[in-house]
Design a protein around this motif. Structure first.
Motif, PDB file in Angstrom:
ATOM      1  N   ASP A  60       8.245  29.528 -21.374  1.00 13.99           N
ATOM      2  CA  ASP A  60       7.471  30.764 -21.738  1.00 13.99           C
ATOM      3  C   ASP A  60       6.983  30.672 -23.206  1.00 13.99           C
ATOM      4  OD1 ASP A  60       7.685  32.152 -19.140  1.00 13.99           O
ATOM      5  OD2 ASP A  60       9.149  33.530 -20.047  1.00 13.99           O
ATOM      6  N   GLY A  61       7.591  29.695 -23.840  1.00 11.51           N
ATOM      7  CA  GLY A  61       7.044  29.550 -25.255  1.00 11.51           C
ATOM      8  C   GLY A  61       7.777  30.405 -26.098  1.00 11.51           C
ATOM      9  N   THR A  62       8.617  30.968 -25.827  1.00 13.03           N
ATOM     10  CA  THR A  62       9.522  32.083 -26.682  1.00 13.03           C
ATOM     11  C   THR A  62      10.842  31.561 -26.959  1.00 13.03           C
ATOM     12  OG1 THR A  62      10.672  33.127 -24.700  1.00 13.03           O
ATOM     13  CG2 THR A  62       8.633  34.327 -25.595  1.00 13.03           C
ATOM     14  N   GLY A  63      11.217  30.225 -26.878  1.00 14.96           N
ATOM     15  CA  GLY A  63      12.586  29.935 -26.968  1.00 14.96           C
ATOM     16  C   GLY A  63      12.351  28.394 -27.536  1.00 14.96           C
ATOM     17  N   ALA A  64      12.987  28.120 -28.883  1.00 14.46           N
ATOM     18  CA  ALA A  64      12.802  26.931 -29.449  1.00 14.46           C
ATOM     19  C   ALA A  64      13.566  25.612 -29.005  1.00 14.46           C
ATOM     20  CB  ALA A  64      13.032  27.190 -30.800  1.00 14.46           C
ATOM     21  N   LEU A  65      13.290  24.615 -28.716  1.00 18.34           N
ATOM     22  CA  LEU A  65      14.267  23.664 -28.189  1.00 18.34           C
ATOM     23  C   LEU A  65      15.456  23.318 -29.064  1.00 18.34           C
ATOM     24  CD1 LEU A  65      11.313  20.940 -27.760  1.00 18.34           C
ATOM     25  CD2 LEU A  65      12.735  21.867 -25.919  1.00 18.34           C
ATOM     26  N   ARG A  66      15.289  23.551 -30.505  1.00 25.42           N
ATOM     27  CA  ARG A  66      16.583  23.345 -31.178  1.00 25.42           C
ATOM     28  C   ARG A  66      17.497  24.255 -30.943  1.00 25.42           C
ATOM     29  NH1 ARG A  66      16.160  21.051 -36.746  1.00 25.42           N
ATOM     30  NH2 ARG A  66      18.117  21.387 -37.628  1.00 25.42           N
ATOM     31  N   ALA A  88      29.614   7.720 -23.880  1.00 27.10           N
ATOM     32  CA  ALA A  88      29.459   9.190 -23.825  1.00 27.10           C
ATOM     33  C   ALA A  88      30.634  10.081 -24.279  1.00 27.10           C
ATOM     34  CB  ALA A  88      29.090   9.956 -22.508  1.00 27.10           C
ATOM     35  N   TRP A  89      30.459  11.267 -25.097  1.00 29.75           N
ATOM     36  CA  TRP A  89      31.281  11.983 -25.760  1.00 29.75           C
ATOM     37  C   TRP A  89      30.838  13.213 -25.823  1.00 29.75           C
ATOM     38  CZ3 TRP A  89      28.668   8.199 -28.158  1.00 29.75           C
ATOM     39  CH2 TRP A  89      27.958   8.363 -29.296  1.00 29.75           C
ATOM     40  N   GLN A  90      31.721  14.219 -26.034  1.00 28.96           N
ATOM     41  CA  GLN A  90      31.523  15.556 -26.274  1.00 28.96           C
ATOM     42  C   GLN A  90      31.418  15.771 -27.778  1.00 28.96           C
ATOM     43  OE1 GLN A  90      34.184  17.948 -23.737  1.00 28.96           O
ATOM     44  NE2 GLN A  90      32.511  18.630 -22.776  1.00 28.96           N
ATOM     45  N   TYR A  91      30.574  16.873 -28.380  1.00 27.46           N
ATOM     46  CA  TYR A  91      30.328  16.795 -29.759  1.00 27.46           C
ATOM     47  C   TYR A  91      29.855  18.274 -29.934  1.00 27.46           C
ATOM     48  CZ  TYR A  91      29.182  15.718 -34.353  1.00 27.46           C
ATOM     49  OH  TYR A  91      29.025  15.529 -35.803  1.00 27.46           O
ATOM     50  N   PRO A  92      30.329  18.922 -31.102  1.00 29.69           N
ATOM     51  CA  PRO A  92      29.930  20.186 -31.332  1.00 29.69           C
ATOM     52  C   PRO A  92      28.574  20.255 -31.695  1.00 29.69           C
ATOM     53  CG  PRO A  92      31.948  19.635 -32.833  1.00 29.69           C
ATOM     54  CD  PRO A  92      31.410  18.321 -31.903  1.00 29.69           C
ATOM     55  N   GLY A  93      27.685  20.876 -30.887  1.00 25.45           N
ATOM     56  CA  GLY A  93      26.501  21.138 -31.125  1.00 25.45           C
ATOM     57  C   GLY A  93      26.002  21.712 -32.408  1.00 25.45           C
ATOM     58  N   GLU A  94      26.710  22.562 -32.938  1.00 24.00           N
ATOM     59  CA  GLU A  94      26.534  23.082 -34.327  1.00 24.00           C
ATOM     60  C   GLU A  94      26.526  22.117 -35.343  1.00 24.00           C
ATOM     61  OE1 GLU A  94      28.898  24.474 -32.496  1.00 24.00           O
ATOM     62  OE2 GLU A  94      27.923  26.345 -31.598  1.00 24.00           O
ATOM     63  N   GLN A  95      27.277  21.060 -35.060  1.00 24.38           N
ATOM     64  CA  GLN A  95      27.404  20.012 -36.224  1.00 24.38           C
ATOM     65  C   GLN A  95      26.276  18.874 -35.963  1.00 24.38           C
ATOM     66  OE1 GLN A  95      31.388  18.513 -36.364  1.00 24.38           O
ATOM     67  NE2 GLN A  95      32.153  20.760 -36.561  1.00 24.38           N
ATOM     68  N   LEU A  96      25.415  18.839 -35.153  1.00 20.31           N
ATOM     69  CA  LEU A  96      24.634  17.907 -34.936  1.00 20.31           C
ATOM     70  C   LEU A  96      23.716  17.959 -36.436  1.00 20.31           C
ATOM     71  CD1 LEU A  96      23.198  18.620 -31.263  1.00 20.31           C
ATOM     72  CD2 LEU A  96      24.459  16.527 -32.179  1.00 20.31           C
ATOM     73  N   ARG A  97      23.111  16.497 -36.682  1.00 19.48           N
ATOM     74  CA  ARG A  97      22.204  16.222 -37.935  1.00 19.48           C
ATOM     75  C   ARG A  97      20.983  16.959 -37.675  1.00 19.48           C
ATOM     76  NH1 ARG A  97      22.557  10.534 -39.099  1.00 19.48           N
ATOM     77  NH2 ARG A  97      21.780  10.432 -36.791  1.00 19.48           N
ATOM     78  N   ASP A  98      20.271  17.266 -38.536  1.00 18.39           N
ATOM     79  CA  ASP A  98      18.798  17.761 -38.445  1.00 18.39           C
ATOM     80  C   ASP A  98      18.058  16.524 -37.782  1.00 18.39           C
ATOM     81  OD1 ASP A  98      19.216  20.214 -39.402  1.00 18.39           O
ATOM     82  OD2 ASP A  98      18.530  19.841 -41.461  1.00 18.39           O
ATOM     83  N   ASP A  99      18.283  15.411 -38.285  1.00 16.15           N
ATOM     84  CA  ASP A  99      17.528  14.152 -37.778  1.00 16.15           C
ATOM     85  C   ASP A  99      17.794  14.046 -36.248  1.00 16.15           C
ATOM     86  OD1 ASP A  99      16.883  13.521 -40.519  1.00 16.15           O
ATOM     87  OD2 ASP A  99      18.087  11.847 -40.396  1.00 16.15           O
ATOM     88  N   ASP A 100      18.957  14.457 -35.556  1.00 13.04           N
ATOM     89  CA  ASP A 100      18.987  14.474 -34.053  1.00 13.04           C
ATOM     90  C   ASP A 100      18.365  15.426 -33.534  1.00 13.04           C
ATOM     91  OD1 ASP A 100      20.676  12.036 -34.551  1.00 13.04           O
ATOM     92  OD2 ASP A 100      22.399  13.231 -35.038  1.00 13.04           O
ATOM     93  N   LEU A 101      17.794  16.467 -34.199  1.00 12.99           N
ATOM     94  CA  LEU A 101      17.195  17.631 -33.432  1.00 12.99           C
ATOM     95  C   LEU A 101      15.823  17.847 -33.424  1.00 12.99           C
ATOM     96  CD1 LEU A 101      20.093  20.048 -34.873  1.00 12.99           C
ATOM     97  CD2 LEU A 101      19.669  19.432 -32.371  1.00 12.99           C
ATOM     98  N   PRO A 102      15.047  18.355 -32.750  1.00 11.92           N
ATOM     99  CA  PRO A 102      13.856  18.615 -32.793  1.00 11.92           C
ATOM    100  C   PRO A 102      13.647  19.527 -34.004  1.00 11.92           C
ATOM    101  CG  PRO A 102      14.402  19.290 -30.429  1.00 11.92           C
ATOM    102  CD  PRO A 102      15.742  18.979 -31.274  1.00 11.92           C
ATOM    103  N   ALA A 103      12.363  19.623 -34.580  1.00 12.65           N
ATOM    104  CA  ALA A 103      12.149  20.440 -35.775  1.00 12.65           C
ATOM    105  C   ALA A 103      12.411  21.925 -35.503  1.00 12.65           C
ATOM    106  CB  ALA A 103      10.885  20.129 -36.189  1.00 12.65           C
ATOM    107  N   ARG A 104      12.742  22.707 -36.537  1.00 10.79           N
ATOM    108  CA  ARG A 104      12.955  23.945 -36.413  1.00 10.79           C
ATOM    109  C   ARG A 104      11.554  24.658 -35.838  1.00 10.79           C
ATOM    110  NH1 ARG A 104      17.774  24.917 -39.281  1.00 10.79           N
ATOM    111  NH2 ARG A 104      18.186  23.433 -40.782  1.00 10.79           N
ATOM    112  N   GLY A 105      11.949  25.596 -34.903  1.00  4.98           N
ATOM    113  CA  GLY A 105      10.790  26.371 -34.254  1.00  4.98           C
ATOM    114  C   GLY A 105      10.176  25.488 -33.233  1.00  4.98           C
ATOM    115  N   ALA A 106      10.306  24.261 -32.919  1.00  9.53           N
ATOM    116  CA  ALA A 106       9.448  23.315 -31.869  1.00  9.53           C
ATOM    117  C   ALA A 106       9.613  23.815 -30.806  1.00  9.53           C
ATOM    118  CB  ALA A 106       9.949  21.905 -32.196  1.00  9.53           C
ATOM    119  N   LEU A 107       8.465  24.100 -30.026  1.00 10.13           N
ATOM    120  CA  LEU A 107       8.554  24.780 -28.582  1.00 10.13           C
ATOM    121  C   LEU A 107       8.184  23.196 -27.808  1.00 10.13           C
ATOM    122  CD1 LEU A 107       6.288  27.786 -29.481  1.00 10.13           C
ATOM    123  CD2 LEU A 107       8.946  27.664 -29.357  1.00 10.13           C
ATOM    124  N   LEU A 108       8.209  23.574 -26.500  1.00 12.32           N
ATOM    125  CA  LEU A 108       7.852  22.580 -25.599  1.00 12.32           C
ATOM    126  C   LEU A 108       6.210  22.475 -25.520  1.00 12.32           C
ATOM    127  CD1 LEU A 108       9.560  23.294 -22.139  1.00 12.32           C
ATOM    128  CD2 LEU A 108       9.522  21.091 -23.283  1.00 12.32           C
TER     129      LEU A 108
END
Length: 122
Positions: A60-66, A88-108
């Motif tokens: 719907d464009g109301t949720g950001a990928l990040r 493969a390993w499990q990792y705390p999502g809150e500790q992902l680096r900014d470089d590993d994530l979509p830009a803040r507010g990025a939508l599909l």
């Protein structure tokens, strides 16, 4: 984690020289997969649990990928260029680096939202 958990590709949402954003089904439910890095040997994917509500918000464009990636845990999976998961390993999502994530507010992308948003829930 020696063997990556089994995941089955559900849908490619964004493709650019290969899949970049996908949904997958695993033994513990639906996941959003984002290709976060690549080298000569592997593509590094991050798989985050995805609820139907979050999927609907993405479409719907109301949720950001990040936002979907900030979970108590995610899977980090290195996949070789033949599509075989190697590490493969499990990792705390809150500790992902900014470089590993979509830009803040990025939508599909809007074209994806328009195409898939009208389809019934997956």
């Amino acid at each position: 984690m020696e063997n990556p958990p089994p995941f089955e590709l559900d849908q490619v949402l964004v493709e650019y020289d290969g899949p970049q954003i996908v949904t997958l089904r695993g033994v513990d439910g639906l996941h959003l997969g984002i290709a976060s890095d690549e080298d000569d040997a592997y593509v590094r994917w991050i798989y985050a649990p995805l609820t139907e509500t979050e999927l609907r918000a993405l479409l719907d464009g109301t949720g950001a990928l990040r936002d979907v990636m900030h979970k108590p845990w995610v899977y980090v999976v290195d996949v070789d260029h033949d599509g075989v998961p190697v590490h493969a390993w499990q990792y705390p999502g809150e500790q992902l680096r900014d470089d590993d994530l979509p830009a803040r507010g990025a939508l599909l992308p809007k074209a994806v939202r328009n195409e898939l948003g009208a389809k019934p829930s997956m």
